[in-house]
Design an enzyme around this catalytic site. Structure first.
Site, PDB file in Angstrom:
ATOM      1  N   GLY A  47       0.776  -1.231   0.000  1.00 53.94           N
ATOM      2  CA  GLY A  47       0.000   0.000   0.000  1.00 53.94           C
ATOM      3  C   GLY A  47       0.806   1.279   0.000  1.00 53.94           C
ATOM      4  O   GLY A  47       0.228   2.365  -0.077  1.00 53.94           O
ATOM      5  N   PRO A  95       4.955  -4.843  -0.526  1.00 55.95           N
ATOM      6  CA  PRO A  95       4.828  -3.684  -1.419  1.00 55.95           C
ATOM      7  C   PRO A  95       4.734  -4.115  -2.881  1.00 55.95           C
ATOM      8  O   PRO A  95       5.432  -5.029  -3.316  1.00 55.95           O
ATOM      9  CB  PRO A  95       6.125  -2.909  -1.172  1.00 55.95           C
ATOM     10  CG  PRO A  95       7.112  -3.952  -0.749  1.00 55.95           C
ATOM     11  CD  PRO A  95       6.322  -4.994   0.000  1.00 55.95           C
ATOM     12  N   GLY A  96       3.882  -3.458  -3.620  1.00 59.77           N
ATOM     13  CA  GLY A  96       3.798  -3.681  -5.063  1.00 59.77           C
ATOM     14  C   GLY A  96       4.173  -2.400  -5.788  1.00 59.77           C
ATOM     15  O   GLY A  96       5.298  -2.220  -6.261  1.00 59.77           O
ATOM     16  N   ARG A  97       3.216  -1.478  -5.787  1.00 58.48           N
ATOM     17  CA  ARG A  97       3.386  -0.215  -6.510  1.00 58.48           C
ATOM     18  C   ARG A  97       4.710   0.495  -6.187  1.00 58.48           C
ATOM     19  O   ARG A  97       5.377   1.009  -7.071  1.00 58.48           O
ATOM     20  CB  ARG A  97       2.229   0.709  -6.099  1.00 58.48           C
ATOM     21  CG  ARG A  97       2.059   1.946  -6.934  1.00 58.48           C
ATOM     22  CD  ARG A  97       0.996   2.857  -6.287  1.00 58.48           C
ATOM     23  NE  ARG A  97      -0.214   2.152  -5.965  1.00 58.48           N
ATOM     24  CZ  ARG A  97      -1.258   2.022  -6.786  1.00 58.48           C
ATOM     25  NH1 ARG A  97      -1.235   2.585  -7.972  1.00 58.48           N
ATOM     26  NH2 ARG A  97      -2.323   1.352  -6.414  1.00 58.48           N
ATOM     27  N   ARG A 121      -5.683   2.264 -15.921  1.00 59.24           N
ATOM     28  CA  ARG A 121      -5.899   3.061 -14.703  1.00 59.24           C
ATOM     29  C   ARG A 121      -6.632   4.386 -14.930  1.00 59.24           C
ATOM     30  O   ARG A 121      -7.540   4.711 -14.156  1.00 59.24           O
ATOM     31  CB  ARG A 121      -4.568   3.294 -13.970  1.00 59.24           C
ATOM     32  CG  ARG A 121      -3.908   1.985 -13.496  1.00 59.24           C
ATOM     33  CD  ARG A 121      -2.661   2.226 -12.651  1.00 59.24           C
ATOM     34  NE  ARG A 121      -3.005   2.769 -11.359  1.00 59.24           N
ATOM     35  CZ  ARG A 121      -2.874   4.028 -11.006  1.00 59.24           C
ATOM     36  NH1 ARG A 121      -2.330   4.908 -11.825  1.00 59.24           N
ATOM     37  NH2 ARG A 121      -3.261   4.428  -9.821  1.00 59.24           N
ATOM     38  N   TYR A 138      -9.965   4.290 -12.868  1.00 58.03           N
ATOM     39  CA  TYR A 138     -10.004   5.034 -11.603  1.00 58.03           C
ATOM     40  C   TYR A 138      -9.900   6.549 -11.808  1.00 58.03           C
ATOM     41  O   TYR A 138      -9.790   7.282 -10.826  1.00 58.03           O
ATOM     42  CB  TYR A 138      -8.820   4.659 -10.700  1.00 58.03           C
ATOM     43  CG  TYR A 138      -8.488   3.202 -10.529  1.00 58.03           C
ATOM     44  CD1 TYR A 138      -9.355   2.343  -9.846  1.00 58.03           C
ATOM     45  CD2 TYR A 138      -7.285   2.691 -11.003  1.00 58.03           C
ATOM     46  CE1 TYR A 138      -9.007   1.020  -9.659  1.00 58.03           C
ATOM     47  CE2 TYR A 138      -6.940   1.360 -10.808  1.00 58.03           C
ATOM     48  CZ  TYR A 138      -7.812   0.525 -10.140  1.00 58.03           C
ATOM     49  OH  TYR A 138      -7.471  -0.775  -9.948  1.00 58.03           O
ATOM     50  N   CYS A 167     -12.888   2.032 -28.984  1.00 54.86           N
ATOM     51  CA  CYS A 167     -14.216   2.620 -29.197  1.00 54.86           C
ATOM     52  C   CYS A 167     -14.977   2.761 -27.890  1.00 54.86           C
ATOM     53  O   CYS A 167     -15.944   2.040 -27.628  1.00 54.86           O
ATOM     54  CB  CYS A 167     -14.991   1.771 -30.202  1.00 54.86           C
ATOM     55  SG  CYS A 167     -14.092   1.659 -31.748  1.00 54.86           S
ATOM     56  N   GLU A 168     -14.515   3.664 -27.052  1.00 54.36           N
ATOM     57  CA  GLU A 168     -15.139   3.993 -25.772  1.00 54.36           C
ATOM     58  C   GLU A 168     -14.786   5.445 -25.490  1.00 54.36           C
ATOM     59  O   GLU A 168     -13.638   5.839 -25.638  1.00 54.36           O
ATOM     60  CB  GLU A 168     -14.528   3.180 -24.614  1.00 54.36           C
ATOM     61  CG  GLU A 168     -14.685   1.689 -24.671  1.00 54.36           C
ATOM     62  CD  GLU A 168     -15.977   1.191 -24.059  1.00 54.36           C
ATOM     63  OE1 GLU A 168     -16.711   1.989 -23.450  1.00 54.36           O
ATOM     64  OE2 GLU A 168     -16.235  -0.011 -24.213  1.00 54.36           O
ATOM     65  N   TYR A 207       0.546  -1.982 -12.123  1.00 57.22           N
ATOM     66  CA  TYR A 207      -0.850  -2.053 -12.562  1.00 57.22           C
ATOM     67  C   TYR A 207      -1.027  -1.473 -13.967  1.00 57.22           C
ATOM     68  O   TYR A 207      -2.029  -0.857 -14.278  1.00 57.22           O
ATOM     69  CB  TYR A 207      -1.773  -1.370 -11.527  1.00 57.22           C
ATOM     70  CG  TYR A 207      -1.548  -1.919 -10.136  1.00 57.22           C
ATOM     71  CD1 TYR A 207      -1.952  -3.218  -9.833  1.00 57.22           C
ATOM     72  CD2 TYR A 207      -0.868  -1.191  -9.159  1.00 57.22           C
ATOM     73  CE1 TYR A 207      -1.710  -3.756  -8.577  1.00 57.22           C
ATOM     74  CE2 TYR A 207      -0.620  -1.722  -7.902  1.00 57.22           C
ATOM     75  CZ  TYR A 207      -1.048  -3.003  -7.615  1.00 57.22           C
ATOM     76  OH  TYR A 207      -0.802  -3.537  -6.387  1.00 57.22           O
TER      77      TYR A 207
HETATM   78  C1  LIG Z   1      -2.534  -5.331  -3.892  1.00 51.57           C
HETATM   79  C2  LIG Z   1      -1.980  -5.898  -2.655  1.00 51.57           C
HETATM   80  C3  LIG Z   1      -0.696  -5.549  -2.240  1.00 51.57           C
HETATM   81  C4  LIG Z   1       0.155  -4.537  -2.949  1.00 51.57           C
HETATM   82  O1  LIG Z   1      -0.425  -3.271  -2.913  1.00 51.57           O
HETATM   83  P1  LIG Z   1       0.424  -2.002  -3.383  1.00 51.57           P
HETATM   84  O2  LIG Z   1      -0.504  -0.870  -3.176  1.00 51.57           O
HETATM   85  O3  LIG Z   1       0.748  -2.210  -4.828  1.00 51.57           O
HETATM   86  O4  LIG Z   1       1.643  -1.925  -2.541  1.00 51.57           O
HETATM   87  C5  LIG Z   1      -0.203  -6.186  -1.111  1.00 51.57           C
HETATM   88  N1  LIG Z   1      -0.924  -7.089  -0.422  1.00 51.57           N
HETATM   89  C6  LIG Z   1      -2.181  -7.444  -0.796  1.00 51.57           C
HETATM   90  C7  LIG Z   1      -2.919  -8.434  -0.008  1.00 51.57           C
HETATM   91  C8  LIG Z   1      -2.748  -6.854  -1.923  1.00 51.57           C
HETATM   92  O5  LIG Z   1      -3.995  -7.178  -2.276  1.00 51.57           O
END
Ligand SMILES: *Cc1c(COP(=O)(O)O)cnc(C)c1O
Length: 414
Positions: A239, A274-276, A312, A316, A342-343, A370
């Site tokens: 997150g 962490p992802g993003r 995205r 969003y 076509c949107e 993402y």
């Molecule tokens: C999506 C997700 C993440 C990663 O979220 P980021 O906002 O990209 O850091 C981590 N844990 C869980 C369970 C998720 O669903």
């Protein structure tokens, strides 16, 4: 670190001109920087120095094998949400005991595959899932390591971007029910309670809600200890937000400081997902202007990337900076940057001040997370190529899809 910068009037990624990258690989094209990926992971590891911790990259943000490989080589763990993601991380040689499995809808087959691989932990999201996991593990003669994903019901009003940690979300076990479910888990024959997990949402720029969630989690940890259930780890989810436009992005150390302070002196391993934050600003989307269509109400710049590539903005209303690869000296106009799909919702950016001519290359920034992972074949558009920059080298890490691949699995009626 930002790997993308102008040199001699041309946007570069690491040591390479993005005009050259576009010429070699075509557009639209995703471009990632190895150095930026490594530096983001190193920032986590530095902030966690001396702490018993494991950074589990959330694979869903960008699951390209090259991205996973770069992170696995630097000792990342992985947070997966499907059997497909499990296969991907195993394919790059990730150590199973560095994999955690999240998600509300794990199938019995996915559980069996993860148990057979020997993953570190299942983040269990409901009583029904716990029961199924116990059954599947029993059939395989294995013991499933589990955490319960607890929904700490953190107040979203002051933190509008928190979207998964509230009572009304589908995620996690209700805070008030968690203690009871832990006791139940503790009695199951084929499940072993290892930790506790929470993930309160995405694109968080303020450490306060993390700290608030952790306080609630630690309260539960202490209550469980009095029940004779000793947890080994706390997984705080992902997150951590990034700068897309003008947000101020705390350093990773600043995010983690209040958490580490709370955990000091406790014998709990820390997991993060962490992802993003690891991949978002390590990637961009290169696209070319096909047509300019100035009009009385709006000026449209129609580019060769679309909402099927980068969803995205359409999904969003997200902002991505859009910059020219080779800026022009001419006066700017205000453009709607739109794709060929076509949107009416197919846009990459509204009201962008740019000096444009047909054929110009644009870079849609902060697209490493993402982006490709959420792309589709809508309008029968092949998915774009992906390229990983590494110093002065550009590696094609996923070739552009062919039209034939789009319907290769389909059949006419007999
Ligand atoms: C999506 C997700 C993440 C990663 O979220 P980021 O906002 O990209 O850091 C981590 N844990 C869980 C369970 C998720 O669903």
């Amino acid at each position: 670190m930002n790997p993308f910068a102008y040199h001699d009037g041309v946007l570069h990624g690491e040591a390479l001109s993005l005009a050259d990258v576009a010429a070699e690989f075509g557009t639209p094209c995703w471009v990632y920087s190895r150095a930026a990926l490594e530096s983001a992971l190193a920032e986590f590891h530095a902030a966690l120095h001396g702490v018993d911790a494991l950074v589990c990259y959330a694979v869903k943000a960008n699951s390209n094998l090259a991205v996973l490989d770069v992170l696995a080589r630097r000792a990342a763990g992985f947070d997966i949400v499907s059997g497909g993601e499990l296969q991907r991380v195993l394919a790059v040689g990730a150590q199973p005991d560095r994999i955690v499995f999240s998600g509300v809808g794990k199938t019995a087959d996915e559980m069996a595959a993860a148990l057979t691989a020997g993953i570190l932990c299942f983040n269990v999201e409901s009583a029904a899932e716990l029961e199924r996991l116990d059954t599947v593990a029993g059939h395989l003669g294995k013991t499933a390591p589990v955490s319960l994903r607890v929904n700490p019901d953190v107040d979203a009003r002051t933190h509008p971007y928190i979207s998964t940690g509230l009572k009304e979300n589908k995620f996690g076990v209700a805070y008030a029910e968690a203690r009871q479910l832990y006791r139940q888990a503790d009695r199951l024959a084929n499940v072993s309670v290892h930790g506790i997990d929470c993930h309160i949402g995405s694109q968080l720029l303020d450490p306060a809600p993390f700290a608030e969630a952790l306080d609630k989690v630690l309260l539960l940890v202490d209550q469980l200890a009095t029940d004779g259930i000793a947890l080994q780890h706390v997984d705080l989810g992902g997150g951590l937000g990034i700068r897309y436009r003008d947000e101020s992005e705390p350093s990773i150390a600043d995010y983690l400081q209040p958490l580490l302070a709370r955990l000091a002196g406790r014998k709990l391993r820390v997991l993060l997902e962490p992802g993003r934050r690891l991949v978002g600003n390590a990637g961009l989307l290169l696209t070319r202007v096909e047509y300019l269509k100035p009009g009385a109400a709006k000026n449209f710049a129609i580019v060769d990337a679309a909402m099927n590539d980068l969803a995205r903005p359409a999904l969003y209303g997200s902002w991505h900076d859009i910059v020219p690869v080779t800026p022009r000296a001419e006066a700017t106009a205000i453009w709607e940057i739109v794709g060929p799909v076509c949107e009416s919702g197919d846009f990459l950016g509204h009201q962008r001040a740019l000096a444009l001519a047909p054929g110009d290359l644009l870079a849609v920034l902060s697209a490493g997370a993402y982006g490709m992972a959420m792309s589709s074949n809508y309008n029968s558009r092949p998915r774009a190529a992906e390229v990983m920059l590494d110093g002065a080298q550009a590696h094609l890490v996923r070739r552009r899809e062919t039209i034939g691949e789009l319907y290769a699995g389909e059949q006419h009626l007999p």
